[in-house]
Design a protein around this motif. Structure first.
Motif, PDB file in Angstrom:
ATOM      1  N   ARG A  41       0.822  -1.212   0.000  1.00 38.36           N
ATOM      2  CA  ARG A  41       0.000   0.000   0.000  1.00 38.36           C
ATOM      3  C   ARG A  41       0.856   1.262   0.000  1.00 38.36           C
ATOM      4  NH1 ARG A  41      -2.768   1.170   4.085  1.00 38.36           N
ATOM      5  NH2 ARG A  41      -2.069  -0.253   5.704  1.00 38.36           N
ATOM      6  N   GLN A  42       2.154   1.110   0.423  1.00 36.30           N
ATOM      7  CA  GLN A  42       2.991   2.296   0.492  1.00 36.30           C
ATOM      8  C   GLN A  42       4.035   2.255  -0.609  1.00 36.30           C
ATOM      9  OE1 GLN A  42       4.643   2.273   4.418  1.00 36.30           O
ATOM     10  NE2 GLN A  42       2.775   3.019   5.386  1.00 36.30           N
ATOM     11  N   PRO A  43       4.168   3.323  -1.356  1.00 35.25           N
ATOM     12  CA  PRO A  43       5.157   3.349  -2.433  1.00 35.25           C
ATOM     13  C   PRO A  43       6.571   3.362  -1.852  1.00 35.25           C
ATOM     14  CG  PRO A  43       4.219   5.537  -2.107  1.00 35.25           C
ATOM     15  CD  PRO A  43       3.440   4.614  -1.227  1.00 35.25           C
ATOM     16  N   ASP A  44       7.523   2.808  -2.617  1.00 35.94           N
ATOM     17  CA  ASP A  44       8.920   2.864  -2.208  1.00 35.94           C
ATOM     18  C   ASP A  44       9.379   4.313  -2.172  1.00 35.94           C
ATOM     19  OD1 ASP A  44       9.110   0.173  -2.014  1.00 35.94           O
ATOM     20  OD2 ASP A  44       9.843  -0.119  -4.069  1.00 35.94           O
ATOM     21  N   VAL A  45      10.138   4.639  -1.135  1.00 40.61           N
ATOM     22  CA  VAL A  45      10.661   5.998  -1.009  1.00 40.61           C
ATOM     23  C   VAL A  45      12.125   5.972  -1.393  1.00 40.61           C
ATOM     24  CG1 VAL A  45      11.099   7.915   0.558  1.00 40.61           C
ATOM     25  CG2 VAL A  45       9.042   6.531   0.827  1.00 40.61           C
ATOM     26  N   THR A  46      12.490   6.672  -2.419  1.00 42.52           N
ATOM     27  CA  THR A  46      13.880   6.752  -2.846  1.00 42.52           C
ATOM     28  C   THR A  46      14.329   8.197  -2.782  1.00 42.52           C
ATOM     29  OG1 THR A  46      13.332   7.101  -5.169  1.00 42.52           O
ATOM     30  CG2 THR A  46      13.506   4.816  -4.423  1.00 42.52           C
ATOM     31  N   ALA A 101      16.637  20.627  -1.093  1.00 47.19           N
ATOM     32  CA  ALA A 101      16.888  20.991   0.309  1.00 47.19           C
ATOM     33  C   ALA A 101      16.877  19.760   1.200  1.00 47.19           C
ATOM     34  CB  ALA A 101      15.846  22.005   0.778  1.00 47.19           C
ATOM     35  N   THR A 102      15.914  18.877   0.963  1.00 44.53           N
ATOM     36  CA  THR A 102      15.825  17.647   1.750  1.00 44.53           C
ATOM     37  C   THR A 102      17.046  16.758   1.519  1.00 44.53           C
ATOM     38  OG1 THR A 102      13.408  17.711   1.628  1.00 44.53           O
ATOM     39  CG2 THR A 102      14.423  15.608   2.220  1.00 44.53           C
ATOM     40  N   LEU A 103      17.473  16.662   0.247  1.00 41.55           N
ATOM     41  CA  LEU A 103      18.650  15.864  -0.083  1.00 41.55           C
ATOM     42  C   LEU A 103      19.886  16.396   0.637  1.00 41.55           C
ATOM     43  CD1 LEU A 103      18.172  15.220  -3.910  1.00 41.55           C
ATOM     44  CD2 LEU A 103      18.141  13.511  -2.081  1.00 41.55           C
ATOM     45  N   ALA A 104      19.999  17.723   0.723  1.00 43.01           N
ATOM     46  CA  ALA A 104      21.158  18.327   1.392  1.00 43.01           C
ATOM     47  C   ALA A 104      21.181  17.955   2.869  1.00 43.01           C
ATOM     48  CB  ALA A 104      21.134  19.847   1.210  1.00 43.01           C
ATOM     49  N   VAL A 105      19.993  18.003   3.512  1.00 38.79           N
ATOM     50  CA  VAL A 105      19.910  17.650   4.931  1.00 38.79           C
ATOM     51  C   VAL A 105      20.244  16.171   5.134  1.00 38.79           C
ATOM     52  CG1 VAL A 105      18.371  17.434   6.907  1.00 38.79           C
ATOM     53  CG2 VAL A 105      18.270  19.475   5.458  1.00 38.79           C
ATOM     54  N   LEU A 106      19.682  15.318   4.261  1.00 40.15           N
ATOM     55  CA  LEU A 106      19.962  13.892   4.366  1.00 40.15           C
ATOM     56  C   LEU A 106      21.447  13.590   4.190  1.00 40.15           C
ATOM     57  CD1 LEU A 106      16.917  12.392   2.419  1.00 40.15           C
ATOM     58  CD2 LEU A 106      17.351  12.243   4.878  1.00 40.15           C
ATOM     59  N   HIS A 107      22.071  14.289   3.248  1.00 40.21           N
ATOM     60  CA  HIS A 107      23.501  14.095   3.013  1.00 40.21           C
ATOM     61  C   HIS A 107      24.305  14.493   4.250  1.00 40.21           C
ATOM     62  CE1 HIS A 107      27.269  13.784   0.848  1.00 40.21           C
ATOM     63  NE2 HIS A 107      27.585  15.023   1.219  1.00 40.21           N
TER      64      HIS A 107
END
Length: 339
Positions: free
Chosen positions: A7-12, A19-25
């Motif tokens: 029911r939940q799509p894969d999160v990649t 901005a989110t990618l920068a925080v995750l990095h």
């Protein structure tokens, strides 16, 4: 009950904005720094040793393929090859090999930014699995290397290969024995550092891994099959070398290489020839060093003379362990006590 995975799509990472990618990095980097900070010192040192062995494996591979691969090429093929090399050449115990796989993959990721494919580690451990089921392999690493004896050296000489390879191999293990050399020291020997004099050879053993260099003498042997002087002069003349590395690789067609043998190749030559000769115990590169010390002691040589040859410190526990082993039957406490 419906499975949430359906029911939940894969999160990649591709679904996140910049901005989110920068925080995750930044979080990834912080996590790595934190894990490194809390990682025990012994673990770090172990990983460094694993990576050094990985480099030694690449040197060995380059000698056989004629091409040096980058250390960052951690693939299914190289990692499985590493496992086989550790087993066949280094005679490592399976649990030790397992730890080496982890050390190489962690170092590749943390120090070199290389993400090792999961398929590579899976294949490496698949290659390792039958080794873990072999009792003889599991028993490896329990105890010191067997000390080679002159009788075993004669046995090896009698079974040595014909041609240039046999001349090189015989000279290598006899010089390794006679200078009480570590494999890295034998690898580093230079032809112009081995001087023929009336009594034998004067050999300069280069500094390796920060250990002091030393100059030793190698006397002529009484047995022509195990005389290190005769073996060296024969190999030197056949190979036509007067300078550069003392020992060179030889390909399957008998052609000489132009670069020094690696420490791993030196160990391989000794182990392979001992097995070829049917020596009853497993001999390794270190067996030559241990064998010289015990043989010299049994022959009545003084401790300071033996230490000068081997380069051991005066208070070395390893050295005195060899001496105790050599002395155990000399004036034994159980000898001639009326039994």
């Amino acid at each position: 009950m419906t499975d949430l995975a359906h029911r939940q799509p894969d999160v990649t990472l591709a679904t996140f904005d910049a901005a989110t990618l920068a925080v995750l990095h930044a979080m990834e980097e912080a996590a790595e720094k934190h894990l490194d900070a809390i990682r025990p010192h012994n673990t770090k040192r172990g990983y460094a040793n694993d990576w050094a062995l990985w480099g030694e494996f690449h040197d060995w591979l380059a000698e056989r393929t004629g091409h040096a691969l980058p250390l960052t090429a951690v693939t299914k093929g190289t990692l499985v090859g590493f496992v086989v090399w550790l087993d066949a050449i280094k005679l490592a115990a399976p649990n030790s090999i397992d730890r080496r796989i982890t050390g190489v993959t962690v170092t590749a990721r943390n120090e070199h930014g290389v993400e090792v494919p999961k398929a590579a580690t899976v294949a490496a451990r698949k290659a390792l699995k039958p080794m873990k089921a072999d009792p003889e392999r599991v028993a490896r690493g329990r105890g010191k290397a067997a000390a080679a004896t002159p009788e075993q050296l004669r046995q090896m000489s009698a079974a040595a290969a014909d041609g240039l390879t046999g001349l090189r191999d015989r000279a290598l293990w006899l010089l390794a024995f006679s200078v009480a050399g570590r494999s890295a020291e034998v690898s580093a020997l230079r032809a112009d550092g081995i001087v023929h004099v009336s009594n034998g050879l004067e050999v300069h053993v280069p500094s390796v891994k920060g250990r002091p260099a030393r100059d030793v003498v190698v006397h002529c042997g009484k047995n022509p099959d195990t005389c290190p002087v005769r073996a060296w002069l024969t190999w030197r003349a056949a190979a036509g070398i007067t300078s550069g590395p003392a020992f060179l690789p030889i390909d399957v067609w008998g052609n000489l290489g132009d670069h020094t043998l690696s420490p791993a190749a030196c160990r391989d030559i000794i182990a392979r020839n001992a097995e070829r000769a049917g020596v009853a115990v497993r001999l390794t590169g270190h067996s030559m060093r241990a064998g010289f010390i015990t043989t010299s002691r049994v022959a009545g040589k003084r401790e300071e003379k033996i230490r000068a040859q081997s380069g051991h410190a005066e208070n070395s526990p390893a050295f005195w362990g060899y001496i105790r082993e050599a002395d155990k039957w000399s004036d034994a406490a159980s000898e001639d006590i009326g039994l």
